[in-house]
Write a protein that holds these residues in place. Structure first.
Motif, PDB file in Angstrom:
ATOM      1  N   GLY A  60       0.763  -1.242   0.000  1.00  0.00           N
ATOM      2  CA  GLY A  60       0.000   0.000   0.000  1.00  0.00           C
ATOM      3  C   GLY A  60       0.791   1.287   0.000  1.00  0.00           C
ATOM      4  N   ALA A  61       2.023   1.285  -0.511  1.00  0.00           N
ATOM      5  CA  ALA A  61       2.832   2.504  -0.558  1.00  0.00           C
ATOM      6  C   ALA A  61       2.092   3.613  -1.304  1.00  0.00           C
ATOM      7  CB  ALA A  61       4.172   2.217  -1.226  1.00  0.00           C
ATOM      8  N   ASP A  62       2.161   4.823  -0.770  1.00  0.00           N
ATOM      9  CA  ASP A  62       1.400   5.954  -1.302  1.00  0.00           C
ATOM     10  C   ASP A  62       1.680   6.233  -2.773  1.00  0.00           C
ATOM     11  OD1 ASP A  62       0.058   6.391   1.026  1.00  0.00           O
ATOM     12  OD2 ASP A  62       1.278   8.098   1.677  1.00  0.00           O
ATOM     13  N   MET A  63       2.933   6.049  -3.203  1.00  0.00           N
ATOM     14  CA  MET A  63       3.263   6.416  -4.579  1.00  0.00           C
ATOM     15  C   MET A  63       2.458   5.614  -5.598  1.00  0.00           C
ATOM     16  SD  MET A  63       6.931   4.759  -5.629  1.00  0.00           S
ATOM     17  CE  MET A  63       6.624   5.214  -7.330  1.00  0.00           C
ATOM     18  N   TRP A  80      -0.800   4.234  -4.745  1.00  0.00           N
ATOM     19  CA  TRP A  80      -2.222   4.192  -4.437  1.00  0.00           C
ATOM     20  C   TRP A  80      -2.833   5.534  -4.055  1.00  0.00           C
ATOM     21  CZ3 TRP A  80      -4.518  -0.160  -5.756  1.00  0.00           C
ATOM     22  CH2 TRP A  80      -3.792  -1.362  -5.761  1.00  0.00           C
ATOM     23  N   CYS A  81      -2.043   6.594  -3.890  1.00  0.00           N
ATOM     24  CA  CYS A  81      -2.605   7.834  -3.343  1.00  0.00           C
ATOM     25  C   CYS A  81      -3.492   8.561  -4.358  1.00  0.00           C
ATOM     26  CB  CYS A  81      -1.487   8.758  -2.862  1.00  0.00           C
ATOM     27  SG  CYS A  81      -0.421   9.370  -4.173  1.00  0.00           S
ATOM     28  N   GLY A  82      -4.432   9.328  -3.832  1.00  0.00           N
ATOM     29  CA  GLY A  82      -5.279  10.185  -4.660  1.00  0.00           C
ATOM     30  C   GLY A  82      -6.500   9.485  -5.220  1.00  0.00           C
ATOM     31  N   ASP A  83      -7.352  10.278  -5.867  1.00  0.00           N
ATOM     32  CA  ASP A  83      -8.582   9.753  -6.469  1.00  0.00           C
ATOM     33  C   ASP A  83      -8.300   9.007  -7.773  1.00  0.00           C
ATOM     34  OD1 ASP A  83     -10.108  10.884  -4.427  1.00  0.00           O
ATOM     35  OD2 ASP A  83     -10.284  12.797  -5.497  1.00  0.00           O
ATOM     36  N   PRO A 141      -5.240   6.972  -8.705  1.00  0.00           N
ATOM     37  CA  PRO A 141      -3.907   6.424  -8.429  1.00  0.00           C
ATOM     38  C   PRO A 141      -3.235   5.925  -9.691  1.00  0.00           C
ATOM     39  CG  PRO A 141      -5.599   4.881  -7.714  1.00  0.00           C
ATOM     40  CD  PRO A 141      -6.302   6.154  -8.092  1.00  0.00           C
ATOM     41  N   TRP A 142      -1.886   5.932  -9.653  1.00  0.00           N
ATOM     42  CA  TRP A 142      -1.118   5.487 -10.821  1.00  0.00           C
ATOM     43  C   TRP A 142      -1.338   4.004 -11.072  1.00  0.00           C
ATOM     44  CZ3 TRP A 142       3.626   2.508 -11.190  1.00  0.00           C
ATOM     45  CH2 TRP A 142       4.157   2.488 -12.496  1.00  0.00           C
ATOM     46  N   GLU A 200       8.471   9.328   2.809  1.00  0.00           N
ATOM     47  CA  GLU A 200       9.183  10.552   2.433  1.00  0.00           C
ATOM     48  C   GLU A 200      10.471  10.680   3.240  1.00  0.00           C
ATOM     49  OE1 GLU A 200       6.748  13.973   2.856  1.00  0.00           O
ATOM     50  OE2 GLU A 200       5.399  13.440   1.199  1.00  0.00           O
TER      51      GLU A 200
END
Length: 359
Positions: free
Chosen positions: A54-57, A59-62, A64-65, A287
């Motif tokens: 689940g690393a943010d890079m 999965w983050c945001g509406d 996700p990449w 970070e």
């Protein structure tokens, strides 16, 4: 001639963080200028482990990449099993050829693709991270779209070496970014699969000294066998004192960060000399913060990133074929797709180096 391909296949499917499943899926079918490859092996990358946890890079945001549900895996190779119309001419391959596709599927239209810098493609589809567009190699079969970059692998290259082409290509690009000179003292932090590949490639550049840093003694010993001159373990060695002591107090000329841990960034800024070259490769799960005045006012450092393996897959294949670099000691475990959970768990630990899934 290969027999008729099955209509379905087994694959690992990523649905969400901590939600990966073994499923029966429809086998992809080759369209115009496309290739279907039968996967021989697929490595589990550190980024796969970070994505699964689940690393943010990822999965983050509406928006996700990482676009799930998707079959993960970008460190794959296989054998051509099916050719779409025109694919033989488009890619220069035939059924039965051993091949690897680069991890990125460039759009071919953005300003970066248009100027030959395809590895920084603005769309940035990477195999194993975008559903439908770029399904990955943790499956029995996978589709190589027409805009992918496909390379043949000589039959003389072993299964383990073939499975390490992607990490080796990334390592070559990273070392090239370091612009290593004959009189340089190079410090490499992090001896995962990529770091161990980098040691081998850096040795081919014949710098004055290669210093490696890691917490695992077995990896330090392997790096020494690959050509490292000095091995340091932060749990018992004073890294700053050791590096400054071998450089007349100045610090190393080149620092390559391949740990993915924030502390390695501040460590590098401390031990690198003024006007040194700091190469950042890692994918971070968190970070990092630092005093930016070290970069500018105090040392005027050259900070360079390294991403993927542009134009280096043929080089990696050639070096492996000639025995100048190797997977020996790096590829430590292999599992069937059915045992993917155990494989991921082991890949996320220091009890392995490179773990392969072999459908």
């Amino acid at each position: 001639m290969m027999s008729k391909l099955p209509e379905t296949m087994t694959a690992v499917v990523c649905h969400a963080p901590n939600d990966y499943r073994l499923e029966q899926c429809q086998r992809p079918v080759a369209k115009q200028n496309e290739v279907i490859i039968k996967i021989e092996a697929c490595g589990i990358c550190g980024s796969d482990c970070k994505a699964s946890s689940g690393a943010d890079m990822f999965w983050c945001g509406d928006d996700p990449w990482l676009k799930a549900p998707v079959i993960p895996g970008h460190e794959f190779y296989g054998v051509v099993a099916e050719l779409g119309e025109g694919a033989a001419e488009h890619f220069g391959v035939t059924v039965g050829d051993k091949v690897i596709a680069e991890q990125i599927v460039p759009c071919g239209k953005c300003r970066f693709c248009d100027t030959g810098k395809y590895w920084m493609c603005e769309v940035h589809n990477i195999f194993g991270f975008q559903k439908d567009v770029a399904e990955g190699g943790m499956a029995e079969y996978m589709r190589v779209p027409a805009n992918a970059r496909l390379h043949k692998i000589p039959d003389s290259v072993s299964l383990e070496d073939s499975a390490l082409i992607e990490p080796m290509a990334c390592a070559i690009h990273t070392v090239n970014r370091a612009d290593i000179q004959l009189d340089d003292v190079v410090v490499l932090a992090g001896l995962g699969p990529l770091g161990l590949c980098m040691v081998q490639v850096a040795k081919l550049k014949t710098p004055r000294k290669i210093v490696v840093i890691d917490m695992v003694d077995e990896r330090l010993e392997l790096a020494k066998a690959f050509g490292a001159d000095v091995v340091l373990n932060p749990s018992r060695d004073d890294i700053d004192k050791e590096v400054k002591g071998m450089t007349d107090g100045y610090g190393c000329d080149v620092y390559i960060e391949a740990t993915g841990h924030p502390s390695a960034v501040t460590q590098g800024l401390q031990i690198i000399r003024k006007l040194g070259r700091f190469i950042e490769f890692s994918v971070f799960g968190a970070e990092t913060t630092t005093d930016w005045s070290v970069i500018g006012d105090r040392k005027e450092l050259d900070i360079r990133g390294a991403h993927l393996g542009p134009y280096t897959y043929p080089v990696a294949i050639d070096l492996l074929e000639r025995g100048l670099v190797t997977s020996r000691g790096i590829v430590t475990h292999d599992f069937s797709l059915n045992d993917w959970e155990e494989a991921f768990k082991l890949a996320s630990s220091t009890d392995s180096i490179k773990v392969l899934l072999k459908p």
